[in-house]
Design a protein around this motif. Structure first.
Motif, PDB file in Angstrom:
ATOM      1  N   HIS A 211      47.883 126.337  62.492  1.00 41.02           N
ATOM      2  CA  HIS A 211      46.612 126.471  61.776  1.00 41.02           C
ATOM      3  C   HIS A 211      45.423 126.339  62.730  1.00 41.02           C
ATOM      4  O   HIS A 211      44.502 127.155  62.689  1.00 41.02           O
ATOM      5  CB  HIS A 211      46.536 125.417  60.668  1.00 41.02           C
TER       6      HIS A 211
ATOM      7  N   HIS B 177      46.666 124.698  54.891  1.00 40.92           N
ATOM      8  CA  HIS B 177      47.064 125.994  54.363  1.00 40.92           C
ATOM      9  C   HIS B 177      45.841 126.870  54.255  1.00 40.92           C
ATOM     10  O   HIS B 177      44.715 126.413  54.158  1.00 40.92           O
ATOM     11  CB  HIS B 177      47.772 125.873  53.009  1.00 40.92           C
ATOM     12  N   LYS B 178      46.076 128.141  54.263  1.00 42.94           N
ATOM     13  CA  LYS B 178      44.996 129.124  54.164  1.00 42.94           C
ATOM     14  C   LYS B 178      44.866 129.541  52.712  1.00 42.94           C
ATOM     15  O   LYS B 178      45.854 129.916  52.059  1.00 42.94           O
ATOM     16  CB  LYS B 178      45.318 130.331  55.033  1.00 42.94           C
TER      17      LYS B 178
END
Length: 84
Positions: free
Chosen positions: A29, A81-82
């Motif tokens: 990330h 998380h995206k």
């Protein structure tokens, strides 16, 4: 001007499976976001009750020695998380 770097402080004890998932996830990330970082795992090795606060304090002090500009305090089970 100095480049910004974030210290990610993670208190840890007896959660190897979580740690094995956390490190590659957060690393991926941060690299995708082109963020300079240091991951600081602070492990409690004794059998006393888990002392998250003390571990976080130790981690922040370590982040200072690594010349980070920012510090994020997290847990080994918190994953980036995206959003879609």
């Amino acid at each position: 001007m100095a480049k910004n770097k974030i210290g990610i402080v993670v208190p840890y004890r007896n959660r190897r499976e979580h740690l094995n998932h956390f490190i590659p996830t957060i690393t991926s990330h941060l690299k995708n976001q082109k963020i300079d970082y240091e991951i600081i795992i602070v492990e409690q090795a004794n059998d006393k009750p888990f002392n998250r606060g003390k571990l976080l304090n130790v981690g922040v002090e370590r982040a200072k020695t690594l010349q980070t500009n920012y510090v994020a305090l997290t847990d080994v089970y918190m994953l980036a998380h995206k959003d879609s």
